[in-house]
Scaffold this motif. Sequence first.
Motif, mmCIF file in Angstrom:
data_model
loop_
_atom_site.group_PDB
_atom_site.id
_atom_site.type_symbol
_atom_site.label_atom_id
_atom_site.label_comp_id
_atom_site.label_asym_id
_atom_site.label_seq_id
_atom_site.Cartn_x
_atom_site.Cartn_y
_atom_site.Cartn_z
ATOM 1 N N GLY A 128 0.853 -1.183 0.000
ATOM 2 C CA GLY A 128 0.000 0.000 0.000
ATOM 3 C C GLY A 128 0.886 1.229 0.000
ATOM 4 N N SER A 129 0.327 2.374 -0.407
ATOM 5 C CA SER A 129 1.176 3.566 -0.387
ATOM 6 C C SER A 129 1.469 3.999 1.046
ATOM 7 C CB SER A 129 0.604 4.696 -1.235
ATOM 8 O OG SER A 129 -0.714 4.972 -0.900
ATOM 9 N N ASP A 130 0.679 3.526 2.004
ATOM 10 C CA ASP A 130 1.017 3.828 3.400
ATOM 11 C C ASP A 130 2.400 3.299 3.756
ATOM 12 O OD1 ASP A 130 -1.304 5.182 3.960
ATOM 13 O OD2 ASP A 130 -2.339 3.461 4.820
ATOM 14 N N LEU B 72 4.964 5.407 1.827
ATOM 15 C CA LEU B 72 5.117 6.737 2.433
ATOM 16 C C LEU B 72 5.882 6.654 3.764
ATOM 17 C CD1 LEU B 72 1.556 8.115 1.613
ATOM 18 C CD2 LEU B 72 3.712 9.071 0.757
ATOM 19 N N TYR C 164 -3.874 14.494 4.600
ATOM 20 C CA TYR C 164 -3.924 13.089 5.003
ATOM 21 C C TYR C 164 -3.412 12.976 6.442
ATOM 22 C CZ TYR C 164 -3.377 8.010 4.465
ATOM 23 O OH TYR C 164 -3.467 6.657 4.596
ATOM 24 N N PRO D 113 -0.600 15.722 -0.705
ATOM 25 C CA PRO D 113 -1.313 14.900 -1.679
ATOM 26 C C PRO D 113 -1.822 15.789 -2.813
ATOM 27 C CG PRO D 113 -2.322 14.777 0.522
ATOM 28 C CD PRO D 113 -1.448 15.978 0.489
ATOM 29 N N ALA E 255 -6.236 15.519 0.183
ATOM 30 C CA ALA E 255 -7.279 14.791 0.902
ATOM 31 C C ALA E 255 -7.347 15.374 2.305
ATOM 32 C CB ALA E 255 -6.916 13.302 0.977
ATOM 33 N N ASP F 128 1.937 12.903 -3.142
ATOM 34 C CA ASP F 128 1.143 11.708 -2.852
ATOM 35 C C ASP F 128 -0.074 11.715 -3.784
ATOM 36 O OD1 ASP F 128 -0.555 9.795 -1.780
ATOM 37 O OD2 ASP F 128 -0.464 10.550 0.279
ATOM 38 N N ALA G 187 -2.549 9.602 -4.511
ATOM 39 C CA ALA G 187 -3.525 8.527 -4.260
ATOM 40 C C ALA G 187 -4.776 8.673 -5.142
ATOM 41 C CB ALA G 187 -3.920 8.502 -2.782
ATOM 42 N N TYR G 188 -5.127 9.918 -5.509
ATOM 43 C CA TYR G 188 -6.379 10.155 -6.248
ATOM 44 C C TYR G 188 -6.160 10.766 -7.631
ATOM 45 C CZ TYR G 188 -8.104 9.397 -1.547
ATOM 46 O OH TYR G 188 -8.355 8.845 -0.322
ATOM 47 N N THR H 92 -1.084 4.545 -5.773
ATOM 48 C CA THR H 92 -1.620 3.354 -5.105
ATOM 49 C C THR H 92 -2.627 2.616 -5.985
ATOM 50 O OG1 THR H 92 -2.927 2.580 -3.209
ATOM 51 C CG2 THR H 92 -3.375 4.800 -3.980
ATOM 52 N N SER I 149 -5.149 1.233 -4.481
ATOM 53 C CA SER I 149 -6.286 1.082 -3.562
ATOM 54 C C SER I 149 -7.549 1.797 -4.011
ATOM 55 C CB SER I 149 -5.902 1.600 -2.177
ATOM 56 O OG SER I 149 -4.882 0.820 -1.628
ATOM 57 N N LYS I 150 -7.407 2.920 -4.703
ATOM 58 C CA LYS I 150 -8.597 3.685 -5.047
ATOM 59 C C LYS I 150 -8.985 3.466 -6.507
ATOM 60 C CE LYS I 150 -7.621 5.553 -0.945
ATOM 61 N NZ LYS I 150 -6.448 6.126 -0.294
ATOM 62 N N ARG J 102 -3.358 -4.381 -1.109
ATOM 63 C CA ARG J 102 -2.282 -3.578 -0.531
ATOM 64 C C ARG J 102 -1.089 -3.455 -1.481
ATOM 65 N NH1 ARG J 102 -3.869 -0.617 1.232
ATOM 66 N NH2 ARG J 102 -2.459 0.037 2.863
ATOM 67 N N ILE J 103 -1.206 -2.583 -2.462
ATOM 68 C CA ILE J 103 -0.071 -2.271 -3.340
ATOM 69 C C ILE J 103 0.046 -0.758 -3.504
ATOM 70 C CG2 ILE J 103 1.036 -2.585 -5.594
ATOM 71 C CD1 ILE J 103 -0.707 -5.005 -6.075
HETATM 72 C C1 LIG Z 1 -5.794 6.213 0.737
HETATM 73 C C2 LIG Z 1 -4.601 7.115 0.834
HETATM 74 C C3 LIG Z 1 -3.307 6.615 0.992
HETATM 75 C C4 LIG Z 1 -3.005 5.187 1.318
HETATM 76 O O1 LIG Z 1 -3.468 4.272 0.499
HETATM 77 P P1 LIG Z 1 -2.963 2.774 0.510
HETATM 78 O O2 LIG Z 1 -4.210 1.986 0.590
HETATM 79 O O3 LIG Z 1 -2.065 2.546 1.693
HETATM 80 O O4 LIG Z 1 -2.246 2.655 -0.775
HETATM 81 C C5 LIG Z 1 -2.249 7.487 0.959
HETATM 82 N N1 LIG Z 1 -2.433 8.804 0.817
HETATM 83 C C6 LIG Z 1 -3.653 9.335 0.701
HETATM 84 C C7 LIG Z 1 -3.803 10.803 0.551
HETATM 85 C C8 LIG Z 1 -4.773 8.508 0.720
HETATM 86 O O5 LIG Z 1 -5.990 9.032 0.663
#
Ligand SMILES: *Cc1c(COP(=O)(O)O)cnc(C)c1O
Length: 348
Positions: free
Chosen positions: A82-84, A87, A108, A148, A152, A178, A180-181, A204, A206-207, A215-216
Motif C-alpha cells: 500500500g502507499s502507506d 510513504l 492526510y 497529496p 485529501a 502523494d 492517491a487520487y 496506489t 487502492s482507489k 495492498r499495493i
Molecule cells: C488512501 C490514501 C493513501 C493510502 O493508500 P494505501 O491503501 O495505503 O495505498 C495514501 N495517501 C492518501 C492521501 C490517501 O488518501
Amino acid sequence: MGDWRKNIRQVVPYTPGEQPKRTNLIKLNTNENPYPPSKKVQEIINQIDNWRLYPDPAAGKLVHALAEYHGLGDDQVFVGVGSDDVLAMSFMTFFNSEKPIFFPDITYSFYDVWADLFRIPYETKALDQEFNIRKEDYMQPNGGVIFPNPNAPTGVLVDLDFIEDIIQANQDVIVIVDEAYIDFGGVSAKSLLKKYENLLVVQTYSKSRALAGLRIGYAMGNPELIKALNDVKYSFNSYTMNQPSIAIGAAVLEDEDYFQETIKKIVETREWFKSEMRELGFSFADSKSNFLFVTHKTVPAKAIFEAAKENDIFVRYFDKPRIDNYLRITIGTEEEMKSFLAFLKKFL
Ligand SMILES: *Cc1c(COP(=O)(O)O)cnc(C)c1O
C-alpha cells in the motif's frame, strides 16, 4: 519495581475509517472503489502455485510492469504494501533533517503520525479559506515537503506549474507528491521526474484500481532515491510484497480499457452528484478525486453523519479543528449515491 515504561515509544496512531462487518450497507467512508477490480485478479490467483516459496524480494515482475506502464526504468520504481508503507519508508529515508518538514494543516492524517513515530520535526501550513495550498508557505527553509495531489480530504487539485514552483524552491530537500487520487481527473507529476532529481511521486492501487484489499503502492523517482528506499526496506523486511500482490499487480496493468471505463463511471457520478448536492444546500471546493468534502448551510455535519449511520450509510466525519462541520463522502455507484440523496432529502 523498575521504571521500564519510560523506554516504551509513545505514539498516537492513525485512525482508519470504520470497516463494519455487515455487508448490507452503503459504504462511502473510506474512498474505496465501488466497482470490482479487473477480471484478471481471479485468473491470476488461480494460477499461483508457488505459495511454499518466499516471494521475489525485489518484486521484479511488478516493478517492471509498473516501469513499462509509466514509461520509466525499472530502477525508477519502488513498490510497497500500500502507499502507506511506501510513504512510511519515504519519511524514514528522506526526512532526516533537523529542520521541520512541511505539509498542509488539512491533509492526510497519517503524515503527522509518521513524523511523530520517526521523530521528524514538522510544521503544518494552513490552507486558505477555500482550502487551497498557499505555495509561498513552502518556500521557507525546511527538511522536506509532502502533500497529496489532489489533496485529501478536500479533493482540491493543483496543476503541474504549481508543483514545479514548489520543487524549484526546494532543491535541497525531497519533495513528495502523494497521488492517491490522481487518476480521477488530475495530471501526474511523473512527467517532472526527468527534470528534478529530488521529486518522489507516490501512487496506489487502492482507489482507482479497486484493489484496496491487496495492498499495493509504489513510488516513482530517480534511481538514487529508489535505491535509498530499497536500502531502508531491506533493513526492515526483505519480503514486503507477497506472491499474489506481485502477480496480480503486474497483470491488472494490462487491463487498461476496464480501468478507464471504471474511472469514467466514477467521474460521471461525481459530477452529477455535485449538482444534486448544491441543490440541497451543500457547498464544497471542486473535487477532482473520488470523494466530495461538503458542508451544509444550516445542518451540522455531525448530525448528518450520525443520522446517515443509523440509516446504514457510512460517510467520514473528522472531529478536528477547521473541518468539524464537514463530511467526506466517497463516490459510490450511481445507485448508492441516489440512496444517499434520498436519505438527505428526508433528513434535511
Ligand atoms: C488512501 C490514501 C493513501 C493510502 O493508500 P494505501 O491503501 O495505503 O495505498 C495514501 N495517501 C492518501 C492521501 C490517501 O488518501
